[in-house]
Design a protein around this motif. Sequence first.
Motif, PDB file in Angstrom:
ATOM      1  N   UNK A   1      13.913  -1.541   5.072  1.00 43.04           N
ATOM      2  CA  UNK A   1      13.213  -2.778   5.436  1.00 43.04           C
ATOM      3  C   UNK A   1      12.216  -2.603   6.592  1.00 43.04           C
ATOM      4  N   UNK A   2      11.807  -1.395   6.867  1.00 42.09           N
ATOM      5  CA  UNK A   2      10.788  -1.107   7.889  1.00 42.09           C
ATOM      6  C   UNK A   2       9.546  -0.569   7.197  1.00 42.09           C
ATOM      7  N   UNK A   3       8.389  -1.110   7.525  1.00 39.11           N
ATOM      8  CA  UNK A   3       7.137  -0.598   6.978  1.00 39.11           C
ATOM      9  C   UNK A   3       6.869   0.754   7.628  1.00 39.11           C
ATOM     10  N   UNK A   4       6.672   1.775   6.795  1.00 40.00           N
ATOM     11  CA  UNK A   4       6.436   3.120   7.322  1.00 40.00           C
ATOM     12  C   UNK A   4       5.090   3.688   6.885  1.00 40.00           C
ATOM     13  N   UNK A   5       4.414   3.009   5.941  1.00 39.93           N
ATOM     14  CA  UNK A   5       3.126   3.517   5.458  1.00 39.93           C
ATOM     15  C   UNK A   5       2.412   2.428   4.671  1.00 39.93           C
ATOM     16  N   UNK A   6       1.097   2.595   4.532  1.00 37.06           N
ATOM     17  CA  UNK A   6       0.341   1.765   3.609  1.00 37.06           C
ATOM     18  C   UNK A   6      -0.838   2.557   3.078  1.00 37.06           C
ATOM     19  N   UNK A   7      -1.261   2.192   1.867  1.00 34.21           N
ATOM     20  CA  UNK A   7      -2.443   2.759   1.211  1.00 34.21           C
ATOM     21  C   UNK A   7      -3.339   1.608   0.795  1.00 34.21           C
ATOM     22  N   UNK A   8      -4.609   1.721   1.105  1.00 29.27           N
ATOM     23  CA  UNK A   8      -5.594   0.712   0.710  1.00 29.27           C
ATOM     24  C   UNK A   8      -6.648   1.419  -0.132  1.00 29.27           C
ATOM     25  N   UNK A   9      -6.907   0.872  -1.320  1.00 24.57           N
ATOM     26  CA  UNK A   9      -7.848   1.486  -2.257  1.00 24.57           C
ATOM     27  C   UNK A   9      -8.820   0.465  -2.816  1.00 24.57           C
ATOM     28  N   UNK A  10     -10.085   0.841  -2.867  1.00 27.29           N
ATOM     29  CA  UNK A  10     -11.086   0.050  -3.564  1.00 27.29           C
ATOM     30  C   UNK A  10     -11.813  -0.958  -2.698  1.00 27.29           C
ATOM     31  N   UNK A  11     -12.832  -1.517  -3.300  1.00 24.73           N
ATOM     32  CA  UNK A  11     -13.632  -2.568  -2.667  1.00 24.73           C
ATOM     33  C   UNK A  11     -13.305  -3.895  -3.329  1.00 24.73           C
ATOM     34  N   UNK A  12     -13.297  -4.945  -2.559  1.00 23.73           N
ATOM     35  CA  UNK A  12     -12.896  -6.258  -3.066  1.00 23.73           C
ATOM     36  C   UNK A  12     -13.836  -6.764  -4.168  1.00 23.73           C
ATOM     37  N   UNK A  13     -15.126  -6.556  -3.997  1.00 26.84           N
ATOM     38  CA  UNK A  13     -16.081  -7.046  -4.986  1.00 26.84           C
ATOM     39  C   UNK A  13     -16.364  -8.528  -4.871  1.00 26.84           C
ATOM     40  N   UNK A  14     -16.067  -9.117  -3.747  1.00 27.21           N
ATOM     41  CA  UNK A  14     -16.320 -10.542  -3.529  1.00 27.21           C
ATOM     42  C   UNK A  14     -17.814 -10.835  -3.411  1.00 27.21           C
ATOM     43  N   UNK A  15     -18.531  -9.924  -2.783  1.00 28.21           N
ATOM     44  CA  UNK A  15     -19.978 -10.066  -2.593  1.00 28.21           C
ATOM     45  C   UNK A  15     -20.578  -8.667  -2.535  1.00 28.21           C
TER      46      UNK A  15
END
Length: 108
Positions: A11-25
């Motif tokens: 229950x502890x956040x130990x990592x994150x991955x963010x991929x891509x562009x939102x494409x909102x604008x």
Amino acid sequence: MTSVLFKKKDDKIIAFDINGHAGYASEGEDIVCAAISALSQSVIIGLEEVLYIKPDYNIKDGFLCMSIRDNSIEDIEKSQVLLKTFLKSLQSISVSYVGYITIQIEEV
């Protein structure tokens, strides 16, 4: 669309991955991408310069991954307020901008 994967252990956040562009604008005007970028980079700055924790991370165009999984239990504990606030902030964005960001949480 931007996809975000949070990795948790006990229950502890130990990592994150963010991929891509939102494409909102278009590039340079995409407030969703700008918000995600600002929040994610603030987490790394907070870890390093406020909490004095050295995360492993890699930043490229449309990609950011961060991990504190190899740090001490104390570092992981200290980082939780920052990382959980980051998760809550992204979840808020995902409610307001449905279809531009997806968030997953994986237990590792």
